[in-house]
Design a protein around this motif. Structure first.
Motif, PDB file in Angstrom:
ATOM      1  N   ILE A 141       0.792  -1.168  -0.074  1.00  0.00           N
ATOM      2  CA  ILE A 141      -0.205  -0.035   0.071  1.00  0.00           C
ATOM      3  C   ILE A 141       0.934   1.056   0.160  1.00  0.00           C
ATOM      4  O   ILE A 141       1.806   1.370   0.841  1.00  0.00           O
ATOM      5  CB  ILE A 141      -0.996   0.173   1.217  1.00  0.00           C
ATOM      6  N   PRO A 143       1.918   5.407  -0.839  1.00  0.00           N
ATOM      7  CA  PRO A 143       1.399   6.932  -0.967  1.00  0.00           C
ATOM      8  C   PRO A 143       1.733   7.679  -2.101  1.00  0.00           C
ATOM      9  O   PRO A 143       2.266   7.032  -2.929  1.00  0.00           O
ATOM     10  CB  PRO A 143       2.286   7.388   0.375  1.00  0.00           C
ATOM     11  N   TRP A 144       1.398   8.926  -2.199  1.00  0.00           N
ATOM     12  CA  TRP A 144       1.514   9.628  -3.364  1.00  0.00           C
ATOM     13  C   TRP A 144       2.661  10.441  -3.584  1.00  0.00           C
ATOM     14  O   TRP A 144       2.966  10.873  -4.708  1.00  0.00           O
ATOM     15  CB  TRP A 144       0.151  10.618  -3.532  1.00  0.00           C
ATOM     16  N   PRO A 169      -1.716   1.551  -5.161  1.00  0.00           N
ATOM     17  CA  PRO A 169      -1.118   2.768  -4.987  1.00  0.00           C
ATOM     18  C   PRO A 169      -2.321   3.908  -4.523  1.00  0.00           C
ATOM     19  O   PRO A 169      -3.545   3.631  -4.181  1.00  0.00           O
ATOM     20  CB  PRO A 169      -1.096   3.172  -6.459  1.00  0.00           C
ATOM     21  N   GLY A 199      -8.076   2.269  -5.853  1.00  0.00           N
ATOM     22  CA  GLY A 199      -9.375   2.528  -4.874  1.00  0.00           C
ATOM     23  C   GLY A 199      -8.931   3.620  -3.782  1.00  0.00           C
ATOM     24  O   GLY A 199      -7.947   4.153  -3.859  1.00  0.00           O
ATOM     25  N   GLY A 204      -7.782  -0.261   0.735  1.00  0.00           N
ATOM     26  CA  GLY A 204      -6.452  -0.641   1.186  1.00  0.00           C
ATOM     27  C   GLY A 204      -6.732  -1.411   2.353  1.00  0.00           C
ATOM     28  O   GLY A 204      -6.094  -2.666   2.697  1.00  0.00           O
ATOM     29  N   ALA A 205      -8.012  -1.360   3.012  1.00  0.00           N
ATOM     30  CA  ALA A 205      -8.345  -1.945   4.138  1.00  0.00           C
ATOM     31  C   ALA A 205      -8.783  -3.250   3.796  1.00  0.00           C
ATOM     32  O   ALA A 205      -8.497  -4.427   4.428  1.00  0.00           O
ATOM     33  CB  ALA A 205      -9.469  -1.366   4.610  1.00  0.00           C
ATOM     34  N   CYS A 208      -5.737  -5.462   3.369  1.00  0.00           N
ATOM     35  CA  CYS A 208      -5.244  -5.894   4.811  1.00  0.00           C
ATOM     36  C   CYS A 208      -5.915  -7.173   5.122  1.00  0.00           C
ATOM     37  O   CYS A 208      -5.344  -8.080   5.975  1.00  0.00           O
ATOM     38  CB  CYS A 208      -5.355  -4.848   5.775  1.00  0.00           C
ATOM     39  N   PHE A 217       3.008  -1.265   4.203  1.00  0.00           N
ATOM     40  CA  PHE A 217       2.421   0.046   4.266  1.00  0.00           C
ATOM     41  C   PHE A 217       3.332   1.115   4.124  1.00  0.00           C
ATOM     42  O   PHE A 217       4.233   1.256   5.292  1.00  0.00           O
ATOM     43  CB  PHE A 217       1.454   0.176   5.345  1.00  0.00           C
ATOM     44  N   THR A 218       3.171   2.122   3.485  1.00  0.00           N
ATOM     45  CA  THR A 218       3.827   3.429   3.633  1.00  0.00           C
ATOM     46  C   THR A 218       2.716   4.360   3.450  1.00  0.00           C
ATOM     47  O   THR A 218       1.992   4.456   2.524  1.00  0.00           O
ATOM     48  CB  THR A 218       4.908   3.391   2.467  1.00  0.00           C
ATOM     49  N   SER A 220       0.615   7.697   6.409  1.00  0.00           N
ATOM     50  CA  SER A 220       0.737   8.681   7.469  1.00  0.00           C
ATOM     51  C   SER A 220       0.573   7.395   8.668  1.00  0.00           C
ATOM     52  O   SER A 220       0.225   6.360   8.675  1.00  0.00           O
ATOM     53  CB  SER A 220      -0.475   9.452   7.617  1.00  0.00           C
ATOM     54  N   THR A 223      -2.986   6.522   9.480  1.00  0.00           N
ATOM     55  CA  THR A 223      -3.561   5.273   8.663  1.00  0.00           C
ATOM     56  C   THR A 223      -2.826   3.954   9.005  1.00  0.00           C
ATOM     57  O   THR A 223      -3.377   2.835   9.200  1.00  0.00           O
ATOM     58  CB  THR A 223      -3.231   5.347   7.126  1.00  0.00           C
ATOM     59  N   GLU A 241       5.901   1.825   7.196  1.00  0.00           N
ATOM     60  CA  GLU A 241       6.694   3.075   6.932  1.00  0.00           C
ATOM     61  C   GLU A 241       5.803   4.318   7.116  1.00  0.00           C
ATOM     62  O   GLU A 241       4.944   4.613   6.327  1.00  0.00           O
ATOM     63  CB  GLU A 241       7.348   2.833   5.806  1.00  0.00           C
TER      64      GLU A 241
HETATM   65  P1  NDP Z   1      -2.356   7.853   3.809  1.00  0.00           P
HETATM   66  O1  NDP Z   1      -1.871   7.558   5.273  1.00  0.00           O
HETATM   67  O2  NDP Z   1      -3.331   8.968   3.790  1.00  0.00           O
HETATM   68  O3  NDP Z   1      -2.211   6.941   2.588  1.00  0.00           O
HETATM   69  C1  NDP Z   1      -1.340   5.835   2.527  1.00  0.00           C
HETATM   70  C2  NDP Z   1      -2.004   4.880   1.651  1.00  0.00           C
HETATM   71  O4  NDP Z   1      -2.838   3.925   2.474  1.00  0.00           O
HETATM   72  C3  NDP Z   1      -2.873   5.007   0.463  1.00  0.00           C
HETATM   73  O5  NDP Z   1      -2.572   4.207  -0.645  1.00  0.00           O
HETATM   74  C4  NDP Z   1      -4.211   5.208   0.994  1.00  0.00           C
HETATM   75  O6  NDP Z   1      -5.361   5.102   0.147  1.00  0.00           O
HETATM   76  C5  NDP Z   1      -4.168   4.042   1.995  1.00  0.00           C
HETATM   77  N1  NDP Z   1      -5.244   3.988   3.057  1.00  0.00           N
HETATM   78  C6  NDP Z   1      -6.125   4.948   3.491  1.00  0.00           C
HETATM   79  N2  NDP Z   1      -6.629   4.704   4.460  1.00  0.00           N
HETATM   80  C7  NDP Z   1      -6.552   3.023   4.489  1.00  0.00           C
HETATM   81  C8  NDP Z   1      -6.827   2.098   5.279  1.00  0.00           C
HETATM   82  N3  NDP Z   1      -8.176   2.149   6.478  1.00  0.00           N
HETATM   83  N4  NDP Z   1      -6.611   0.940   5.247  1.00  0.00           N
HETATM   84  C9  NDP Z   1      -5.475   0.405   4.373  1.00  0.00           C
HETATM   85  N5  NDP Z   1      -5.033   1.623   3.740  1.00  0.00           N
HETATM   86  C10 NDP Z   1      -5.490   2.752   3.556  1.00  0.00           C
HETATM   87  O7  NDP Z   1      -0.797   8.664   3.371  1.00  0.00           O
HETATM   88  P2  NDP Z   1      -0.654   9.671   2.067  1.00  0.00           P
HETATM   89  O8  NDP Z   1      -0.824   8.923   0.952  1.00  0.00           O
HETATM   90  O9  NDP Z   1      -1.189  10.764   2.476  1.00  0.00           O
HETATM   91  O10 NDP Z   1       1.140   9.811   2.199  1.00  0.00           O
HETATM   92  C11 NDP Z   1       1.714  10.645   2.895  1.00  0.00           C
HETATM   93  C12 NDP Z   1       2.259  10.234   4.297  1.00  0.00           C
HETATM   94  O11 NDP Z   1       3.260   9.083   4.061  1.00  0.00           O
HETATM   95  C13 NDP Z   1       3.105  10.812   4.995  1.00  0.00           C
HETATM   96  O12 NDP Z   1       2.919  11.021   6.352  1.00  0.00           O
HETATM   97  C14 NDP Z   1       4.512  10.414   4.857  1.00  0.00           C
HETATM   98  O13 NDP Z   1       5.439  10.971   5.805  1.00  0.00           O
HETATM   99  C15 NDP Z   1       4.429   8.995   4.671  1.00  0.00           C
HETATM  100  N6  NDP Z   1       5.577   8.494   3.957  1.00  0.00           N
HETATM  101  C16 NDP Z   1       6.393   7.770   4.850  1.00  0.00           C
HETATM  102  C17 NDP Z   1       7.474   7.141   3.915  1.00  0.00           C
HETATM  103  C18 NDP Z   1       8.267   6.298   4.666  1.00  0.00           C
HETATM  104  O14 NDP Z   1       9.095   5.493   4.035  1.00  0.00           O
HETATM  105  N7  NDP Z   1       8.481   6.330   5.888  1.00  0.00           N
HETATM  106  C19 NDP Z   1       7.593   7.405   2.481  1.00  0.00           C
HETATM  107  C20 NDP Z   1       6.668   8.286   2.069  1.00  0.00           C
HETATM  108  C21 NDP Z   1       5.725   8.647   2.467  1.00  0.00           C
HETATM  109  P3  NDP Z   1      -5.942   6.278  -0.501  1.00  0.00           P
HETATM  110  O15 NDP Z   1      -4.758   7.461  -0.882  1.00  0.00           O
HETATM  111  O16 NDP Z   1      -6.643   5.934  -1.646  1.00  0.00           O
HETATM  112  O17 NDP Z   1      -6.692   7.088   0.823  1.00  0.00           O
END
Ligand code: NDP
Length: 497
Positions: A141, A143-144, A169, A199, A204-205, A208, A217-218, A220, A223, A241
C-alpha cells in the motif's frame, strides 16, 4: 469473463492533475470480491515465481530494470502530471528506484540463499542450514508523494525475495502504479506476479483483510495504526513506514553554505511532501545568525509552479493545505516569526516558501508533520541540546547533521532510523542501506539486506551427521550423561574471565 472485464464492471474514480484539477483518467474502485480474486491469482503466480529461483527472477527483474531505464522520461512525465512534482525531480526519483531494483535483483541470492552455519560444540553432530524463503503474496500500500521510489522499496525487494505482489497505489497516483504493473507484465507475461488494485482507503483496508502473507504499508502514522488493526484480525504481519519530523542540526564548525543549501533542498523540494523531508533546523548559537542569513537568501530564490523553471510543484493532496496553513498561523499566533513567507504564502494549490523562527517548542509546526514547504529554525545552546530535543520528539525517521568534528558521534546518538552527515536524505540513495524509522515513524525496513529479509521467513534446518556417543535427547539417556555435560559446560563456559 476476463480479469480486465471483471475490473471494468466496478465503480470508478478519477485521478487529476493537482496543478489544474484536470481529470487525467478514471480507475476502478476495487472491492472485497475483486481483491479476493486478485489475491487468488497472485497465489498461483507466487508459486510459479518462487519456482523460478534466484537466477530466473534476477534475469527478469533486470529486464524490467532495462525497460524502466529506457522509458524513464515517459514515467517522469506521468509522475509530473499525476503528482505535480517538477519533471526533473520526477525523473530523478524514478532513476533512484531503478538503482534499488538493480541492487535487489543482484543481491537476493547472496542475502537470502541457503548457507550453512556453524553448530556449537554441544551440537557438533548437526549440519545446520539457514535460508530465507518467500512469504507468498505481499500486499503493498503506497503513498502519493514518491509514487515510484516509495512503493518500489517494497515491490522490488519483495519480488526479488520470491514473492508475488498486489499493489494498491494512492488514490492520487493510480496511473503511476498502473504504469509500473504494465511494464512488469511486458517482461513477465506468463503469470500475474505483480498486480494492481485501485481505490480509496476502503480498498487498502480490504487488502489488509484479504489473507495476504504480509502487508507493506507506507503512509501516515494515523493510517498505519488502522492498517495494523485490520491486519491483526488475521494475524497478518505488517511493515509500517510512516511519517516523520526530520531535523537538520548545524554545529558551530559546520560548512554553513552547504548546511543552508541542504536545509533548503531537504525542506522545500517536492513542496516539502517528503517523509524524510527536513522540517526543523537546530543551529548552534555561535553560528545561528550567519546560518539563518544564508538560508533566507537561498530560500527566497525558490518559487513553486508547474512550469519547467519552478523549484517545486503544487500541494498534491488538497486537504494538506489546511494543515500547512494551521501550522504557520499557530506558530505566529504563539510568538513565532516568519522570516520568509507567512500565512499569505498559502495560495492553493501552491504554497510559497516559509521559514519560521522562535516557534514555541510545543507548537504543531515543531511537533506534527507539516508536509509543506516550511522550515522551523531553532537556536540551541549547542548541538547536544539539539540531540536531546530531536530525541524527545514523537517521530524517529531520518535526520541530518552538519559538523566537521562530531558528525559521526551525533549521528549515532540520534534516535532515528537513518542519519546523513554533511548532506540531507542521502541515506535513501544507498541501496545497500536499510530504510525505516522508530517510534511514530513505524517499524520494519525496506532497502538493503534487511529490506530483502522483511519479505521472507527465516527457515532453519538441521541434518544429523552422526549420533552422539552419549545421547542427550533420547529416553535412552543414561543418568550420568547430564553430569558429564555439566562438567563440560563448566570447562567451556564457567571461567570467570
Ligand atoms: P495515507 O496514510 O493517507 O495513505 C497511504 C495509503 O494508505 C494510500 O494508498 C491510502 O489510500 C491507503 N489507505 C488509506 N486508508 C486506509 C485504510 N484504512 N486501510 C488501508 N489503507 C488505507 O498517506 P499519504 O498517501 O497521504 O502519504 C503521505 C504520508 O506518507 C506522510 O505521512 C509521509 O510521511 C508518509 N510517507 C512515509 C514514507 C516512509 O518511508 N516512512 C515514505 C513516503 C511517505 P488512499 O490514498 O486511496 O486514501
Amino acid at each position: 469473463m476476463t480479469v480486465a472485464d471483471d475490473r471494468q464492471a466496478l465503480e470508478r474514480f478519477p485521478s487529476t492533475d493537482p496543478a489544474t484539477g484536470e481529470v487525467i483518467a478514471t480507475w476502478p474502485i476495487d472491492d472485497e470480491r475483486s481483491i479476493a480474486e486478485t489475491v487468488d491469482r497472485a497465489r498461483l503466480a507466487a508459486q510459479w515465481w518462487a519456482d523460478l529461483g534466484f537466477a530466473g527472477r534476477r534475469e527478469r527483474l533486470l529486464a524490467w530494470r532495462g525497460v524502466l531505464a529506457r522509458r524513464v522520461r515517459q514515467l517522469g512525465h506521468l509522475m509530473h502530471r499525476e503528482n505535480g512534482k517538477p519533471l526533473d525531480d520526477a525523473t530523478l526519483e524514478a532513476i533512484l528506484a531503478i538503482d534499488h531494483l538493480d541492487w535487489a535483483a543482484k543481491h537476493a541470492r547472496k542475502v537470502l540463499g541457503p548457507r550453512t552455519v556453524r553448530p556449537s560444540l554441544l551440537s557438533a553432530n548437526q549440519q545446520a542450514w539457514l535460508e530465507y524463503q518467500p512469504l507468498g503474496v505481499i500486499g503493498v500500500i503506497g503513498p502519493w508523494n514518491y509514487p515510484v521510489f516509495t512503493p518500489m522499496g517494497s515491490i522490488a525487494y519483495a519480488l526479488a525475495a520470491g514473492n508475488a505482489v498486489v499493489f494498491k497505489p494512492s488514490e492520487y497516483t493510480p496511473g503511476v502504479g498502473a504504469w509500473l504493473v504494465e511494464t512488469f507484465a511486458e517482461v513477465v507475461p506468463e503469470q500475474p506476479v505483480l498486480q494492481l488494485v485501485t481505490g480509496f482507503g476502503a480498498t487498502g483496508a480490504a487488502l489488509c483483510r484479504s489473507g495476504v502473507d504480509k502487508v507493506a504499508f507506507t503512509g501516515s502514522t494515523a493510517t498505519g495504526k488502522k492498517v495494523m488493526s485490520a491486519c491483526a484480525e488475521r494475524l497478518t504481519p505488517v511493515l509500517v513506514e510512516c511519517g516523520g519530523k526530520d531535523a537538520l542540526i548545524v554545529d558551530a564548525d559546520a560548512d554553513l553554505d552547504a548546511a543552508a543549501d541542504a536545509a533548503a533542498w531537504g525542506g522545500l523540494s517536492n513542496a516539502g511532501q517528503t517523509c524524510t523531508g527536513i522540517e526543523r533546523v537546530f543551529v548552534a548559537d555561535a553560528v545561528y545568525e550567519p546560518f539563518l542569513a544564508k538560508l533566507v537568501e537561498r530560500v527566497r530564490e525558490l518559487r513553486p509552479g508547474s512550469d519547467p523553471h519552478a523549484s517545486y510543484g503544487p500541494i498534491t493532496m488538497p486537504s494538506q493545505v489546511d494543515v500547512i496553513r494551521r501550522h504557520i498561523e499557530e506558530a505566529i499566533e504563539r510568538g513565532g516569526r516568519a522570516v520568509v513567507g507567512g500565512p499569505q504564502a498559502v495560495r492553493p494549490p501552491f504554497v510559497d516558501p516559509v521559514v519560521l523562527v522562535d516557534v514555541p517548542e510545543d507548537s504543531p509546526a515543531n511537533t506534527e508533520e507539516t508536509f509543506g514547504p516550511t522550515l522551523s529554525v531553532t537556536r540551541v545552546r549547542d548541538v547536544d541540546e539539539a540531540v536531546d530535543r530531536v530525541n524527545g520528539g514523537l517521530y524517529g525517521l531520518g535526520a541530518a547533521v552538519f559538523a566537521k568534528r562530531r558528525g559521526m558521534e551525533l549521528a549515532r546518538r540520534l534516535r532515528t532510523g537513518m542519519t546523513s552527515v554533511n548532506s540531507a536524505i542521502s541515506f535513501a540513495t544507498v541501496p545497500a542501506l536499510p530504510f525505516g524509522g522508530v517510534a511514530d515513524s513505524g517499524f520494519g525496513r525496506i532497502h538493503g539486506a534487511d529490506g530483502l529479509k522483511e519479505f521472507t521467513r527465516a527457515k532453519a534446518i538441521t541434518r544429523q551427521r552422526f549420533g552422539l556417543p552419549v545421547p542427550l535427547t533420547s529416553f535412552d539417556r543414561a543418568p550420568e550423561t547430564v553430569d558429564r555435560i555439566v562438567w563440560l559446560v563448566g570447562v567451556l563456559y564457567g571461567r570467570r574471565r
